[in-house]
Scaffold this active site. Structure first.
Site, PDB file in Angstrom:
ATOM      1  N   HIS A  38      44.071  44.452  35.503  1.00 47.21           N
ATOM      2  CA  HIS A  38      43.874  44.150  34.265  1.00 47.21           C
ATOM      3  C   HIS A  38      42.983  45.084  33.422  1.00 47.21           C
ATOM      4  O   HIS A  38      42.752  45.336  32.258  1.00 47.21           O
ATOM      5  CB  HIS A  38      43.226  42.542  34.335  1.00 47.21           C
ATOM      6  N   LYS A 103      46.258  30.264  39.878  1.00 46.96           N
ATOM      7  CA  LYS A 103      45.702  28.947  40.543  1.00 46.96           C
ATOM      8  C   LYS A 103      44.278  28.555  39.581  1.00 46.96           C
ATOM      9  O   LYS A 103      43.568  29.765  39.137  1.00 46.96           O
ATOM     10  CB  LYS A 103      45.402  28.861  41.987  1.00 46.96           C
TER      11      LYS A 103
END
Length: 185
Positions: A38, A103
């Site tokens: 990222h 998650k």
């Protein structure tokens, strides 16, 4: 309730159809990216360069898979805590990323970006990486190979089981109940 069967890349209409708490079985092409990837992707954008894949309708799975055994395209592929990508997610959703998989909870800024751009956050079962990997039929590194497990990979998935955690309408499966409203405060 039966699961929605969707194929990635996803359309905005696909995302708008989903509600927090619903299950989906996702097939098609998705991409892996964790923290280091990222950071690199945002650096590319800051330099005016394109992402290593078309973001329109893309699904990013926050995963750093283990090495592939000889008979499989990928090793265990369990989700990473999504909050670690929260600083980057709104900018990527603005480019057309339609869903992310991980998650844990997302920040208010990410939840707002989902609503603004018609996207969703999907949960995968933590601790079930070997089981989830059985739904991955192909894996290919497409960027940042030097990041090894955190390289961006293109995955082919069939019926990857997921839960809609945050929808494009503000729904939040992980929202804490108002304890005062139910008399528990």
């Amino acid at each position: 309730m039966s699961a929605h069967r969707l194929s990635a890349p996803l359309s905005k209409a696909d995302a708008l159809l989903l509600r927090a708490g619903e299950t989906i079985l996702l097939s098609g092409t998705i991409y892996t990216a964790r923290d280091a990837a990222h950071k690199r992707m945002i650096s590319l954008l800051d330099q005016g360069l394109p992402l290593p894949f078309d973001p329109e309708g893309a699904v990013i799975y926050y995963v750093g898979p283990t090495p592939a055994p000889a008979d499989r395209p990928i090793g265990a592929a369990g989700p990473t805590t999504a909050g670690r990508m929260d600083a980057y997610a709104p900018r990527l959703h603005a480019l057309g990323i339609r869903a992310t998989i991980g998650k844990g909870r997302r920040s208010a800024a990410v939840r707002q970006a989902l609503c603004r751009h018609g996207a969703v956050y999907l949960g995968a079962v933590g601790g079930a990486g070997a089981l989830l990997a059985r739904h991955i039929t192909a894996a290919e590194v497409v960027a940042f190979e030097e990041l090894e497990t955190e390289a961006v990979r293109k995955l082919a998935v069939i019926d990857l089981p997921l839960l809609v955690i945050n929808d494009a309408h503000g729904g939040d499966r992980l929202a804490m109940p108002d304890l005062a409203a139910v008399g528990l405060e």
